[in-house]
Design a protein around this motif. Structure first.
Motif, PDB file in Angstrom:
ATOM      1  N   GLN B  54      12.724   1.023  -4.113  1.00  0.00           N
ATOM      2  CA  GLN B  54      12.198   0.843  -2.755  1.00  0.00           C
ATOM      3  C   GLN B  54      11.219   1.955  -2.415  1.00  0.00           C
ATOM      4  O   GLN B  54      11.434   3.106  -2.778  1.00  0.00           O
ATOM      5  N   GLY B  55      10.185   1.577  -1.664  1.00  0.00           N
ATOM      6  CA  GLY B  55       9.317   2.575  -1.056  1.00  0.00           C
ATOM      7  C   GLY B  55       8.479   3.380  -2.026  1.00  0.00           C
ATOM      8  O   GLY B  55       8.149   4.536  -1.753  1.00  0.00           O
ATOM      9  N   ARG B  56       8.138   2.822  -3.160  1.00  0.00           N
ATOM     10  CA  ARG B  56       7.286   3.560  -4.087  1.00  0.00           C
ATOM     11  C   ARG B  56       5.829   3.323  -3.756  1.00  0.00           C
ATOM     12  O   ARG B  56       5.477   2.424  -2.996  1.00  0.00           O
ATOM     13  N   PHE B  57       4.962   4.108  -4.376  1.00  0.00           N
ATOM     14  CA  PHE B  57       3.522   3.920  -4.269  1.00  0.00           C
ATOM     15  C   PHE B  57       3.202   2.497  -4.735  1.00  0.00           C
ATOM     16  O   PHE B  57       3.610   2.095  -5.840  1.00  0.00           O
ATOM     17  N   PRO B  58       2.505   1.697  -3.914  1.00  0.00           N
ATOM     18  CA  PRO B  58       2.331   0.279  -4.251  1.00  0.00           C
ATOM     19  C   PRO B  58       1.755   0.043  -5.650  1.00  0.00           C
ATOM     20  O   PRO B  58       2.208  -0.866  -6.352  1.00  0.00           O
ATOM     21  N   PHE B  94      15.615   5.842  11.897  1.00  0.00           N
ATOM     22  CA  PHE B  94      16.256   6.334  13.116  1.00  0.00           C
ATOM     23  C   PHE B  94      15.606   5.794  14.395  1.00  0.00           C
ATOM     24  O   PHE B  94      16.158   5.903  15.471  1.00  0.00           O
ATOM     25  N   ASP B  95      14.355   5.306  14.284  1.00  0.00           N
ATOM     26  CA  ASP B  95      13.701   4.782  15.485  1.00  0.00           C
ATOM     27  C   ASP B  95      12.783   3.614  15.097  1.00  0.00           C
ATOM     28  O   ASP B  95      12.680   3.261  13.925  1.00  0.00           O
ATOM     29  N   SER B  96      12.119   3.040  16.092  1.00  0.00           N
ATOM     30  CA  SER B  96      11.369   1.816  15.826  1.00  0.00           C
ATOM     31  C   SER B  96      10.131   2.082  14.959  1.00  0.00           C
ATOM     32  O   SER B  96       9.746   1.245  14.145  1.00  0.00           O
ATOM     33  N   ASP B  97       9.530   3.269  15.102  1.00  0.00           N
ATOM     34  CA  ASP B  97       8.387   3.591  14.235  1.00  0.00           C
ATOM     35  C   ASP B  97       8.822   3.615  12.775  1.00  0.00           C
ATOM     36  O   ASP B  97       8.165   3.061  11.895  1.00  0.00           O
ATOM     37  N   GLU B  98       9.944   4.273  12.546  1.00  0.00           N
ATOM     38  CA  GLU B  98      10.458   4.341  11.178  1.00  0.00           C
ATOM     39  C   GLU B  98      10.857   2.960  10.684  1.00  0.00           C
ATOM     40  O   GLU B  98      10.646   2.617   9.520  1.00  0.00           O
ATOM     41  N   ALA B  99      11.421   2.163  11.579  1.00  0.00           N
ATOM     42  CA  ALA B  99      11.822   0.805  11.195  1.00  0.00           C
ATOM     43  C   ALA B  99      10.591  -0.002  10.775  1.00  0.00           C
ATOM     44  O   ALA B  99      10.646  -0.791   9.827  1.00  0.00           O
ATOM     45  N   ALA B 100       9.474   0.208  11.469  1.00  0.00           N
ATOM     46  CA  ALA B 100       8.247  -0.505  11.113  1.00  0.00           C
ATOM     47  C   ALA B 100       7.765  -0.078   9.730  1.00  0.00           C
ATOM     48  O   ALA B 100       7.278  -0.904   8.940  1.00  0.00           O
ATOM     49  N   ARG B 101       7.911   1.208   9.422  1.00  0.00           N
ATOM     50  CA  ARG B 101       7.518   1.670   8.085  1.00  0.00           C
ATOM     51  C   ARG B 101       8.429   1.084   7.017  1.00  0.00           C
ATOM     52  O   ARG B 101       7.979   0.704   5.937  1.00  0.00           O
ATOM     53  N   LEU B 102       9.711   1.011   7.325  1.00  0.00           N
ATOM     54  CA  LEU B 102      10.654   0.388   6.389  1.00  0.00           C
ATOM     55  C   LEU B 102      10.234  -1.046   6.085  1.00  0.00           C
ATOM     56  O   LEU B 102      10.268  -1.485   4.935  1.00  0.00           O
ATOM     57  N   GLU B 103       9.849  -1.761   7.146  1.00  0.00           N
ATOM     58  CA  GLU B 103       9.459  -3.159   6.998  1.00  0.00           C
ATOM     59  C   GLU B 103       8.218  -3.266   6.098  1.00  0.00           C
ATOM     60  O   GLU B 103       8.141  -4.136   5.223  1.00  0.00           O
ATOM     61  N   ALA B 104       7.297  -2.350   6.293  1.00  0.00           N
ATOM     62  CA  ALA B 104       6.088  -2.371   5.449  1.00  0.00           C
ATOM     63  C   ALA B 104       6.456  -2.134   3.982  1.00  0.00           C
ATOM     64  O   ALA B 104       5.958  -2.826   3.087  1.00  0.00           O
ATOM     65  N   TYR B 105       7.335  -1.167   3.739  1.00  0.00           N
ATOM     66  CA  TYR B 105       7.792  -0.922   2.363  1.00  0.00           C
ATOM     67  C   TYR B 105       8.471  -2.163   1.798  1.00  0.00           C
ATOM     68  O   TYR B 105       8.279  -2.538   0.642  1.00  0.00           O
ATOM     69  N   ALA B 106       9.299  -2.791   2.647  1.00  0.00           N
ATOM     70  CA  ALA B 106      10.070  -3.956   2.187  1.00  0.00           C
ATOM     71  C   ALA B 106       9.127  -5.070   1.742  1.00  0.00           C
ATOM     72  O   ALA B 106       9.361  -5.735   0.733  1.00  0.00           O
ATOM     73  N   GLN B 107       8.030  -5.229   2.497  1.00  0.00           N
ATOM     74  CA  GLN B 107       7.095  -6.305   2.138  1.00  0.00           C
ATOM     75  C   GLN B 107       6.417  -6.014   0.802  1.00  0.00           C
ATOM     76  O   GLN B 107       6.225  -6.918  -0.013  1.00  0.00           O
ATOM     77  N   VAL B 108       6.069  -4.736   0.584  1.00  0.00           N
ATOM     78  CA  VAL B 108       5.477  -4.367  -0.708  1.00  0.00           C
ATOM     79  C   VAL B 108       6.480  -4.648  -1.824  1.00  0.00           C
ATOM     80  O   VAL B 108       6.152  -5.262  -2.850  1.00  0.00           O
TER      81      VAL B 108
END
Lengths: 455, 402
Positions: B54-58, B94-108
């Motif tokens: 998860q969350g690696r360089f695309p 921990f917050d919605s900004d971080e959650a949005a980043r998680l979502e972006a990683y998840a899509q990659v």
């Protein structure tokens, strides 16, 4: 004013603090213990009626004097008992007090951290009822308890005799005093031991006492096993004549002399050199105990010397601190102290021959002997890891491969034996096997010590 | 008995070097590997042991996935284990900004075929009741795993030995020169070796060698603060990471909890020292107890770090030299080399033997450092004082990587 911090309130720390106070300084004295005195001059809980005069025997006068001196000192120092120094970074000491982390700055740091028991493993050494020799004495001096009713004293140390005598005085039965060093080695060390006739006489007195009490006193034994079903029931050994002998007992006090507590010196940047007499890596200092600028080491934590040497080295280190702060040299005093320290530490080197670390016995231990009790690593596991292709031949690598020395005690207990096993299996001397590197924390610390996180 | 010449010489006995040696030897090459100390002793042996997808360089996913298959097959391939455990990895916000980043990683991750579970607070409470309620969202990837770094590199090195690789430990290389179409290597003991191809896998010490051939990269040495607790009753199975980097933790089978965290600390590669500032240990202790409150009374027994090579864009150099045919580089893994190590070894063996690899590695070419380095956002977040580390900041915003 310069901030002087002393770690350890045993004879070395107290002697240093006294001298610094007499020159107008107010040192901080940090001590892990509940009460000052260190290990040797440990005081029992105040509400425990214990005849320390009888227990301390010939040392009772010194014991009482040290505690009187500390009491007189108390208001002139910043005394911090029950405080652990868990890390050192530059001039900052990281402390743990009452479950909380805090820091203190030190311009001059004197480490007088004392020593702990050095133990060698043998089959059965982790059975309930096996204590270190020092632990057996702590139970007595701190709590007025015996480790068992019928105790075997095993190892190689002059303290075997002393502790056995204390146990007899307190009503215990001594099953055997079994020393792994033979009488011939002891005779060879005799000239060196004459450097401290008082201590030598105490030792001989102990032997005479044991003989009078009818206690079996054996020299040159090979320990074979401690046996028992869930608890110590007997000690099996081979005596100097080659006979296997079993001694019924319900506790074993095990000790091969002392090893300096050097973890803080390591974190503070001291250099270490291998000492052939003690078969240990010891911190390097000058004659005053200077290890590097601003860092001073004294007492058994620098080099094993006993309480009198600790006091002398503590005073010498304090003289070094005063001189380094620009004070006038106290040449005559320093000369006397230096001579005294050299004599006492020389005596200890002879003792280390008369009560030798059983290197060849350890190297010959069977594979199924537990070596690291924190991580449950056997000697066989270490030997097997070393024997494979690209196997490690250095203690830190052996630790990385096998977890030996990686647990709660961080190798403080198994380290010396590990070093011997590694040296034996790789055909090196003790120095070649290397030294387990220290890292913080010096003792385990709970996550809660760091406090709450701010969300 | 040592050789006077070999097909391929490899400098650096870390994870990259030993895997490369293993794959080359399996295809019949004679290989000699030089290690200045002992194999797997530096960052290969001291890292956290995370095998996280998860969350690696695309641009790294093809390589990462190829590598993961090798980790999953480790025991069969290498002939001994390395405590590989496919526990999954829980990535927390921990917050919605971080959650949005998680979502972006998840899509990659999903675009590369990975199965990612998205967990809402109620899912988290139900499935991971030990997790603090401060975590408001998380993603879970069941294929993520961990392994014991202390065991992995020596195990692969032994497998390479069995394939006929010559491994010279305690053999610092003092000179590398061009010799015809190949190279001449000299070690500190004065011995020499000729080779046709040369792999520079010298980790935090690799730049010196690249510079012998007129190319460079702004590598600097640093390490994460890490600690381990005493063994605890089993609390959590997956490895655990907060997207703010304050906690990367796992509980070993034995029960010890291992933690790595940011910010990383500059290390001294020359003196071989990687300090762990106590203040960082305390901060990480607070962060872990905040995330997993049941661990508040767990005792830390040891801290450590390691010397890792970092680059300002937070991705490694992997590939052929721009200046010198026959020379291949693989270094500067920026604290995430463990997972891709086997894959890098495989790709390098293909580049050397087949002239190319099917795995896209263009992003990792050393030539990118001919122009001023791009400093990634990740870099700025994960280090104390990038300006102190001699890195020139670029105005251009770096690539977003995880």
């Amino acid at each position: 004013m310069s901030s002087i911090v002393i770690v350890g309130a045993g004879p070395a720390g107290i002697a240093a603090a006294e001298l610094l106070c007499s020159h107008g300084h107010r040192p901080v004295v940090i001590d892990e213990g509940e009460r000052a005195g260190g290990q040797g001059y440990r005081r029992p809980s105040p509400d425990l009626a214990l005849d320390m005069h009888a227990l301390m025997g010939s040392e009772a006068g010194r014991y009482e004097a040290l505690h009187r001196r500390f009491a007189a000192l108390a208001e002139h120092i910043d005394y911090r008992p029950r405080t652990l120094v868990w890390a050192i970074e530059g001039r900052t000491l990281h402390l743990l007090y009452d479950g909380r982390a805090e820091t203190i700055e030190a311009d001059q740091l004197l480490l007088a951290t004392g020593a702990m028991d050095r133990v060698a493993p043998l089959p059965g050494w982790t059975l309930p009822g096996v204590f270190t020799l020092g632990g057996a004495q702590v139970a007595l001096k701190d709590q007025g308890c015996l480790i068992g009713r019928r105790v075997a004293f095993l190892g190689s140390s002059p303290l075997l005799l002393l502790a056995a005598k204390q146990y007899r005085q307190m009503g215990g039965t001594v099953a055997v005093i079994a020393d792994t060093t033979g009488l011939a080695a002891k005779a060879t060390a005799l000239p060196g031991l004459l450097a401290s006739p008082r201590t030598l006489l105490r030792g001989l007195g102990g032997m005479a006492g044991a003989l009078r009490a009818g206690t079996p006193l054996l020299h040159g034994v090979t320990p074979l096993a401690i046996a028992g079903n869930g608890h110590v029931q007997s000690l099996l050994l081979r005596d100097a004549a080659g006979r296997e002998r079993r001694f019924t007992c319900d506790a074993v006090a095990l000790g091969y002399g002392l090893k300096p507590e050097t973890q803080l010196a390591d974190l503070a940047g001291a250099r270490f050199v291998y000492d052939e007499a003690f078969r240990l890596f010891l911190p390097e200092t000058d004659a005053f105990g200077r290890a590097r600028p601003g860092l001073y080491l004294a007492g058994d934590g620098a080099s094993i010397g006993g309480a009198d040497a600790a006091e002398a080295s503590g005073a010498l280190a304090a003289h070094a601190i005063l001189a380094d702060l620009g004070g006038a040299p106290a040449a005559a005093e320093v000369r006397t102290l230096t001579r005294k320290l050299a004599r006492l530490r020389g005596f200890q080197r002879s003792l280390a021959r008369a009560f030798a670390w059983p290197a060849s016995q350890i190297r010959a231990l069977p594979d199924d002997t537990l070596l690291c009790r924190c991580e449950s690593v056997t000697i066989g596991t270490v030997r097997a890891a070393m024997a494979q292709a690209l196997g490690p031949i250095e203690v830190n690598r052996v630790k990385a491969m096998t977890r030996c020395g990686m647990g709660r005690c961080q190798g403080r207990v198994c380290g010396p034996a590990l070093q011997e096993i590694v040296a034996g299996a790789s055909g090196q001397d003790g120095a070649g096997a290397g030294r387990l590197r220290g890292q913080a924390p010096v003792k385990p610390i709970a996550l809660s010590a760091a406090g709450e996180s701010t969300p | 008995m040592s050789r006077a010449s070999t097909d391929v010489a490899i400098i650096g006995g870390g994870l990259i070097g030993v895997w490369t040696a293993f794959f080359l030897a399996r295809r019949g090459q004679s290989v000699t590997l030089f290690e200045k100390g002992v194999v797997g002793a530096q960052s290969s042996g001291t890292n956290f042991g995370n095998l996280r997808l998860q969350g690696r360089f695309p641009g790294q996913y093809p390589l990462s996935l190829r590598s993961h298959a090798l980790w999953e097959d480790f025991e069969a391939l290498i002939g001994e284990g390395c405590e590989f455990a496919q526990t999954g990895h829980l990535y927390c916000a921990f917050d919605s900004d971080e959650a949005a980043r998680l979502e972006a990683y998840a899509q990659v991750s999903q675009s590369h075929g990975l199965a990612i579970e998205r967990l809402a607070p109620s899912d988290l409470r139900r499935r991971f009741p030990w997790l603090s309620e401060r975590a408001i969202a998380a993603t879970f990837c069941a294929r993520d795993a961990t392994a014991n770094p202390r065991l992995a590199t020596p195990a692969v090195a032994r497998a390479a030995l069995r394939q006929g690789v010559e491994i010279r430990e305690n053999a610092p290389v003092t000179a590398v020169t061009r010799q015809g179409d190949g190279f001449r290597i000299t070690t500190a003991d004065g011995r020499g070796l000729s080779c046709a191809a040369l792999v520079n896998a010298a980790g935090a010490w690799a730049v010196q060698m690249a510079e012998c051939f007129g190319e460079t990269a702004p590598v600097f040495a640093a390490g994460p603060p890490q600690f381990v607790t005493e063994p605890m009753p089993m609390v959590f199975a997956p490895s655990l990471q907060t997207i703010d980097g304050s906690v990367i933790a796992r509980q070993t089978e034995r029960g010890n909890v291992i933690l790595a965290g940011y910010p990383r600390t500059a290390a001294d590669a020359v003196a071989n020292r990687a300090p762990v500032p106590p203040a960082k240990t305390l901060a990480a202790m607070r962060a872990l107890a905040g995330l997993v409150p049941a661990l508040a009374q767990a005792h830390v027994i040891r801290v450590w770090s390691g010397i890792e090579g970092y680059l300002p864009d937070m991705i490694p150099v992997i590939g052929r030299s721009d200046t010198t045919p026959g020379l291949f580089h693989a270094f500067g893994f920026c604290g995430h080399g463990f997972q891709i190590g086997p894959g890098v070894g495989l790709c390098l063996s293909e580049m050397i033997l087949d002239g190319s690899t099917p795995t896209p590695l263009e992003d990792f070419a050393i030539g990118r450092f001919r122009t001023p380095a791009v400093v990634s956002e990740k870099f700025q977040k994960e280090f104390d004082r990038p300006s102190d580390m001699g890195i020139e900041r670029s105005a251009e915003k770096g690539r977003a990587i995880g």
